[in-house]
Design a protein around this motif. Structure first.
Motif, PDB file in Angstrom:
ATOM      1  N   VAL A   5       2.314   8.884  -7.685  1.00 53.66           N
ATOM      2  CA  VAL A   5       2.304   7.426  -7.659  1.00 53.66           C
ATOM      3  C   VAL A   5       3.163   6.951  -6.491  1.00 53.66           C
ATOM      4  N   GLU A   6       2.514   6.292  -5.530  1.00 53.11           N
ATOM      5  CA  GLU A   6       3.229   5.760  -4.374  1.00 53.11           C
ATOM      6  C   GLU A   6       3.749   4.360  -4.661  1.00 53.11           C
ATOM      7  N   SER A   7       4.815   4.003  -3.975  1.00 54.94           N
ATOM      8  CA  SER A   7       5.359   2.649  -4.046  1.00 54.94           C
ATOM      9  C   SER A   7       6.108   2.347  -2.761  1.00 54.94           C
ATOM     10  N   GLY A   8       6.444   1.073  -2.569  1.00 56.09           N
ATOM     11  CA  GLY A   8       7.272   0.691  -1.439  1.00 56.09           C
ATOM     12  C   GLY A   8       6.534   0.041  -0.287  1.00 56.09           C
ATOM     13  N   GLY A   9       5.220  -0.043  -0.384  1.00 54.75           N
ATOM     14  CA  GLY A   9       4.473  -0.687   0.682  1.00 54.75           C
ATOM     15  C   GLY A   9       4.705  -2.189   0.689  1.00 54.75           C
ATOM     16  N   GLY A  10       4.203  -2.846   1.729  1.00 57.58           N
ATOM     17  CA  GLY A  10       4.362  -4.287   1.812  1.00 57.58           C
ATOM     18  C   GLY A  10       3.997  -4.816   3.169  1.00 57.58           C
ATOM     19  N   SER A  17      11.558  -1.992   9.078  1.00 63.39           N
ATOM     20  CA  SER A  17      11.541  -0.702   8.407  1.00 63.39           C
ATOM     21  C   SER A  17      11.021  -0.849   6.987  1.00 63.39           C
ATOM     22  N   LEU A  18      10.461   0.226   6.490  1.00 65.50           N
ATOM     23  CA  LEU A  18      10.045   0.338   5.095  1.00 65.50           C
ATOM     24  C   LEU A  18      10.314   1.761   4.647  1.00 65.50           C
ATOM     25  N   ARG A  19      10.557   1.917   3.357  1.00 64.84           N
ATOM     26  CA  ARG A  19      10.645   3.259   2.793  1.00 64.84           C
ATOM     27  C   ARG A  19       9.629   3.379   1.668  1.00 64.84           C
ATOM     28  N   LEU A  20       8.727   4.303   1.836  1.00 66.61           N
ATOM     29  CA  LEU A  20       7.745   4.608   0.799  1.00 66.61           C
ATOM     30  C   LEU A  20       8.286   5.708  -0.097  1.00 66.61           C
ATOM     31  N   SER A  21       7.926   5.621  -1.359  1.00 64.27           N
ATOM     32  CA  SER A  21       8.285   6.652  -2.320  1.00 64.27           C
ATOM     33  C   SER A  21       7.021   7.166  -2.977  1.00 64.27           C
ATOM     34  N   CYS A  22       7.061   8.404  -3.376  1.00 60.11           N
ATOM     35  CA  CYS A  22       5.954   9.005  -4.113  1.00 60.11           C
ATOM     36  C   CYS A  22       6.561   9.811  -5.251  1.00 60.11           C
ATOM     37  N   ALA A  23       6.346   9.330  -6.456  1.00 62.74           N
ATOM     38  CA  ALA A  23       6.872   9.994  -7.643  1.00 62.74           C
ATOM     39  C   ALA A  23       5.812  10.910  -8.223  1.00 62.74           C
ATOM     40  N   THR A  90      -0.307  -0.159  10.486  1.00 55.51           N
ATOM     41  CA  THR A  90      -0.961  -0.800   9.352  1.00 55.51           C
ATOM     42  C   THR A  90      -2.038   0.107   8.782  1.00 55.51           C
ATOM     43  N   ALA A  91      -1.936   0.376   7.479  1.00 54.49           N
ATOM     44  CA  ALA A  91      -2.866   1.294   6.825  1.00 54.49           C
ATOM     45  C   ALA A  91      -2.502   1.381   5.351  1.00 54.49           C
ATOM     46  N   VAL A  92      -3.385   2.023   4.604  1.00 48.20           N
ATOM     47  CA  VAL A  92      -3.039   2.463   3.259  1.00 48.20           C
ATOM     48  C   VAL A  92      -2.427   3.854   3.396  1.00 48.20           C
ATOM     49  N   TYR A  93      -1.264   4.037   2.820  1.00 48.68           N
ATOM     50  CA  TYR A  93      -0.540   5.302   2.907  1.00 48.68           C
ATOM     51  C   TYR A  93      -0.676   6.060   1.583  1.00 48.68           C
ATOM     52  N   TYR A  94      -1.018   7.330   1.716  1.00 46.33           N
ATOM     53  CA  TYR A  94      -1.216   8.197   0.567  1.00 46.33           C
ATOM     54  C   TYR A  94      -0.248   9.370   0.614  1.00 46.33           C
ATOM     55  N   CYS A  95       0.266   9.753  -0.533  1.00 44.04           N
ATOM     56  CA  CYS A  95       0.962  11.030  -0.579  1.00 44.04           C
ATOM     57  C   CYS A  95       0.050  12.049  -1.249  1.00 44.04           C
ATOM     58  N   ALA A  96       0.296  13.301  -0.953  1.00 45.84           N
ATOM     59  CA  ALA A  96      -0.552  14.375  -1.440  1.00 45.84           C
ATOM     60  C   ALA A  96       0.295  15.619  -1.677  1.00 45.84           C
ATOM     61  N   GLN A 115      -2.736   7.084  -5.382  1.00 46.76           N
ATOM     62  CA  GLN A 115      -3.712   6.005  -5.252  1.00 46.76           C
ATOM     63  C   GLN A 115      -3.531   5.218  -3.963  1.00 46.76           C
ATOM     64  N   GLY A 116      -2.414   5.409  -3.296  1.00 48.66           N
ATOM     65  CA  GLY A 116      -2.169   4.739  -2.028  1.00 48.66           C
ATOM     66  C   GLY A 116      -1.350   3.470  -2.173  1.00 48.66           C
ATOM     67  N   THR A 117      -0.642   3.131  -1.112  1.00 48.46           N
ATOM     68  CA  THR A 117       0.118   1.884  -1.054  1.00 48.46           C
ATOM     69  C   THR A 117      -0.109   1.247   0.318  1.00 48.46           C
ATOM     70  N   GLN A 118      -0.337  -0.058   0.320  1.00 49.47           N
ATOM     71  CA  GLN A 118      -0.690  -0.753   1.552  1.00 49.47           C
ATOM     72  C   GLN A 118       0.560  -1.079   2.358  1.00 49.47           C
ATOM     73  N   VAL A 119       0.506  -0.766   3.630  1.00 51.08           N
ATOM     74  CA  VAL A 119       1.532  -1.168   4.589  1.00 51.08           C
ATOM     75  C   VAL A 119       0.860  -2.032   5.642  1.00 51.08           C
ATOM     76  N   THR A 120       1.350  -3.241   5.796  1.00 54.82           N
ATOM     77  CA  THR A 120       0.804  -4.156   6.796  1.00 54.82           C
ATOM     78  C   THR A 120       1.925  -4.601   7.723  1.00 54.82           C
ATOM     79  N   VAL A 121       1.719  -4.385   9.009  1.00 56.69           N
ATOM     80  CA  VAL A 121       2.709  -4.771  10.010  1.00 56.69           C
ATOM     81  C   VAL A 121       2.149  -5.946  10.800  1.00 56.69           C
ATOM     82  N   SER A 122       2.871  -7.035  10.814  1.00 54.93           N
ATOM     83  CA  SER A 122       2.429  -8.244  11.495  1.00 54.93           C
ATOM     84  C   SER A 122       3.196  -8.427  12.805  1.00 54.93           C
ATOM     85  N   PRO A 123       2.616  -9.193  13.745  1.00 50.74           N
ATOM     86  CA  PRO A 123       3.297  -9.411  15.037  1.00 50.74           C
ATOM     87  C   PRO A 123       4.617 -10.148  14.868  1.00 50.74           C
TER      88      PRO A 123
END
Length: 123
Positions: A5-10, A17-23, A90-96, A115-123
């Motif tokens: 289960v991924e989390s931390g996207g946004g 910076s962002l930190r994604l986690s995968c439990a 910018t993408a959906v990030y998956y852990c495996a 299931q993936g977590t969305q990361v969106t980077v804006s200008p």
């Protein structure tokens, strides 16, 4: 069987910076190599970073020096610290998780996916 289960996207601005986690579930997390992949709209899934059972790491050239993968086996969690984010991140990030063989960048070699977590980077 491993559930991820991924989390931390946004949504963040470029340079942030962002930190994604995968439990991970299960008691054998330490037996798995863990990988991070991403998929942008209209593009194929691509390798981002991976960490082996022994915590050796490997990165895609596009993120080297900006992203750091780490794991905490006591918490059954793998992390992806992402610094200096760019629009192209910018993408959906998956852990495996991959139980067998050597550390790999090939997505087909990974046995379990989140299931993936969305990361969106804006200008």
């Amino acid at each position: 069987q491993v559930q991820l289960v991924e989390s931390g996207g946004g949504l963040v601005q470029a340079g942030a910076s962002l930190r994604l986690s995968c439990a991970a579930s299960g008691r054998t997390f330490g037996d798995y190599h863990m990988g991070w992949f991403r998929q942008a709209p209209g593009k194929e899934r691509e390798f981002v970073a991976a960490i082996s059972r022994s915590s050796s790491t490997h990165y895609a050239d596009s993120v080297k020096g900006r992203f750091t993968v780490s794991r905490d086996n006591a918490k059954n969690t793998v992390y992806l610290q992402m610094n200096s984010l760019k629009l192209e991140d910018t993408a959906v990030y998956y852990c495996a998780a991959d139980r067998w063989g050597a550390l790999t960048v090939v997505s087909d070699n990974y046995d379990y996916w989140g299931q993936g977590t969305q990361v969106t980077v804006s200008p």
